[in-house]
Scaffold this motif. Sequence first.
Motif, PDB file in Angstrom:
ATOM      1  N   LYS A 151       0.831  -1.217   0.000  1.00 57.31           N
ATOM      2  CA  LYS A 151       0.000   0.000   0.000  1.00 57.31           C
ATOM      3  C   LYS A 151       0.864   1.264   0.000  1.00 57.31           C
ATOM      4  CE  LYS A 151      -2.635  -1.905   3.223  1.00 57.31           C
ATOM      5  NZ  LYS A 151      -2.719  -2.485   4.265  1.00 57.31           N
ATOM      6  N   GLN A 152       2.116   1.109   0.459  1.00 56.58           N
ATOM      7  CA  GLN A 152       2.994   2.281   0.522  1.00 56.58           C
ATOM      8  C   GLN A 152       3.905   2.404  -0.702  1.00 56.58           C
ATOM      9  OE1 GLN A 152       5.042   1.746   4.191  1.00 56.58           O
ATOM     10  NE2 GLN A 152       3.447   2.787   5.370  1.00 56.58           N
ATOM     11  N   ALA A 153       3.825   1.400  -1.591  1.00 56.03           N
ATOM     12  CA  ALA A 153       4.776   1.355  -2.709  1.00 56.03           C
ATOM     13  C   ALA A 153       4.742   2.634  -3.530  1.00 56.03           C
ATOM     14  CB  ALA A 153       4.479   0.148  -3.592  1.00 56.03           C
ATOM     15  N   ILE A 154       3.570   3.179  -3.667  1.00 57.93           N
ATOM     16  CA  ILE A 154       3.394   4.371  -4.493  1.00 57.93           C
ATOM     17  C   ILE A 154       4.189   5.561  -3.940  1.00 57.93           C
ATOM     18  CG2 ILE A 154       1.257   5.298  -3.426  1.00 57.93           C
ATOM     19  CD1 ILE A 154       1.653   4.636  -7.147  1.00 57.93           C
ATOM     20  N   LEU A 155       4.493   5.488  -2.636  1.00 61.08           N
ATOM     21  CA  LEU A 155       5.261   6.581  -2.015  1.00 61.08           C
ATOM     22  C   LEU A 155       6.760   6.419  -2.252  1.00 61.08           C
ATOM     23  CD1 LEU A 155       3.428   6.620   1.440  1.00 61.08           C
ATOM     24  CD2 LEU A 155       3.016   8.114  -0.510  1.00 61.08           C
ATOM     25  N   TRP A 156       7.128   5.255  -2.774  1.00 59.52           N
ATOM     26  CA  TRP A 156       8.556   4.976  -2.974  1.00 59.52           C
ATOM     27  C   TRP A 156       9.070   5.642  -4.240  1.00 59.52           C
ATOM     28  CZ3 TRP A 156      12.188   1.140  -0.928  1.00 59.52           C
ATOM     29  CH2 TRP A 156      11.854   0.803   0.383  1.00 59.52           C
ATOM     30  N   ARG A 157       9.343   6.892  -4.116  1.00 58.64           N
ATOM     31  CA  ARG A 157       9.839   7.622  -5.275  1.00 58.64           C
ATOM     32  C   ARG A 157      11.206   8.187  -4.959  1.00 58.64           C
ATOM     33  NH1 ARG A 157       6.496   8.064  -9.256  1.00 58.64           N
ATOM     34  NH2 ARG A 157       4.318   7.649  -8.889  1.00 58.64           N
ATOM     35  N   GLY A 158      11.857   8.698  -5.975  1.00 54.92           N
ATOM     36  CA  GLY A 158      13.097   9.446  -5.799  1.00 54.92           C
ATOM     37  C   GLY A 158      14.092   8.756  -4.892  1.00 54.92           C
ATOM     38  N   PRO A 159      14.637   9.486  -3.912  1.00 56.35           N
ATOM     39  CA  PRO A 159      15.719   8.970  -3.091  1.00 56.35           C
ATOM     40  C   PRO A 159      15.331   7.719  -2.296  1.00 56.35           C
ATOM     41  CG  PRO A 159      15.372  11.318  -2.687  1.00 56.35           C
ATOM     42  CD  PRO A 159      14.299  10.867  -3.626  1.00 56.35           C
ATOM     43  N   LEU A 160      14.085   7.629  -1.905  1.00 54.38           N
ATOM     44  CA  LEU A 160      13.655   6.471  -1.105  1.00 54.38           C
ATOM     45  C   LEU A 160      13.771   5.188  -1.936  1.00 54.38           C
ATOM     46  CD1 LEU A 160      12.582   6.034   1.725  1.00 54.38           C
ATOM     47  CD2 LEU A 160      10.256   6.229   0.827  1.00 54.38           C
ATOM     48  N   ALA A 161      13.249   5.247  -3.152  1.00 57.18           N
ATOM     49  CA  ALA A 161      13.329   4.088  -4.052  1.00 57.18           C
ATOM     50  C   ALA A 161      14.789   3.786  -4.371  1.00 57.18           C
ATOM     51  CB  ALA A 161      12.563   4.382  -5.338  1.00 57.18           C
ATOM     52  N   SER A 162      15.543   4.830  -4.649  1.00 57.18           N
ATOM     53  CA  SER A 162      16.931   4.671  -5.040  1.00 57.18           C
ATOM     54  C   SER A 162      17.763   4.055  -3.894  1.00 57.18           C
ATOM     55  CB  SER A 162      17.438   6.052  -5.443  1.00 57.18           C
ATOM     56  OG  SER A 162      18.802   6.036  -5.588  1.00 57.18           O
ATOM     57  N   ASN A 163      17.552   4.548  -2.672  1.00 60.05           N
ATOM     58  CA  ASN A 163      18.307   4.006  -1.541  1.00 60.05           C
ATOM     59  C   ASN A 163      17.906   2.575  -1.216  1.00 60.05           C
ATOM     60  OD1 ASN A 163      19.838   6.255  -1.214  1.00 60.05           O
ATOM     61  ND2 ASN A 163      18.432   7.213   0.246  1.00 60.05           N
ATOM     62  N   GLY A 164      16.602   2.300  -1.314  1.00 59.00           N
ATOM     63  CA  GLY A 164      16.129   0.936  -1.060  1.00 59.00           C
ATOM     64  C   GLY A 164      16.772  -0.040  -2.039  1.00 59.00           C
ATOM     65  N   LEU A 165      16.811   0.372  -3.301  1.00 61.87           N
ATOM     66  CA  LEU A 165      17.409  -0.474  -4.338  1.00 61.87           C
ATOM     67  C   LEU A 165      18.897  -0.712  -4.062  1.00 61.87           C
ATOM     68  CD1 LEU A 165      17.288  -1.822  -7.177  1.00 61.87           C
ATOM     69  CD2 LEU A 165      18.028   0.371  -8.073  1.00 61.87           C
TER      70      LEU A 165
END
Length: 272
Positions: free
Chosen positions: A105-119
């Motif tokens: 449900k929170q995936a949509i919030l995973w943008r920019g630096p958050l997505a990049s750092n998680g990856l």
Amino acid sequence: MEKKIKRDVIEKTQLTNIKNIIIVASGKGGVGKSTVASGLAVNMALEGYSVGLLDADIYGPSIPTLFNIQDQHPVIHEDQGKNKIEPIFKYGVKVMSIGFFIDPKQAILWRGPLASNGLKQLMNDTNWGDLDYLIIDTPPGTGDIHITLLQQYEINGAIVVTTPQVLAMSDVKKAIDMYLDEHVGIPVYGVVENMSWFSPSKHPDEQYYLFGKGGGKELAKAFNLPLLAQIPINETICQSCDEGKLGELFNDTATQKGFENLTDGIIKHNKN
Ligand code: ADP
């Protein structure tokens, strides 16, 4: 405004124990990109390669379901002062998914630096061991995840998954254009056409082209790329993926042949 990838200015992270990193991409969702990435990884393992599969599709991480490991929790431990995440080993493949760590449900919030750092954490901190191939299932389109991968890591090549009817869609062309961009310079090994035809299990010799015919071939031709494989629509795939019995993919001869062709099309480029 288009995001430009400044490939040369960022120092890349070297994952020295991984010989080849392959991106699986698509223009849009639902074309079977995760199924193709999973089948490819399992087939490579069956052929004796040491394989990792990273599910980086933040908007729809379906690989844990395909492998039926969605209820598992990867173990995190400390090794020489650094966190290490243990991949889940199934069907001969070391699997890691962003889906183990995020609430869908929170995936949509995973943008920019958050997505990049998680990856980056999943790439760098997973205890991959020595791999011949790391296959990365990327989100559809061209977003933050792709840019991070291309800027930060030495990617050997990409394959693009399409269905026969998406030929007219500009998304898939945009994805191919991004990899072939002179600033990116990632070889696109070719196109995989998924859901190419339907063969009833009782009449395996009959082929019905439910989504049209020849779309993958035309797309490949338009970019002067090879059509690496055609994977049929098949009851076994539907059932086995929904039930997480990925290994059963290979009971269908045409499907098995498709994944063997795809593997051949990749390994001829790479360091073994
Ligand atoms: P994507 O990663 O592109 O979003 P998925 O791999 O998750 O797509 O596939 C979407 C759905 O289509 C899944 O339910 C999957 O089981 C099904 N599917 C994918 N490829 C095939 C195929 N060749 N035949 C039948 N069903 C398929």
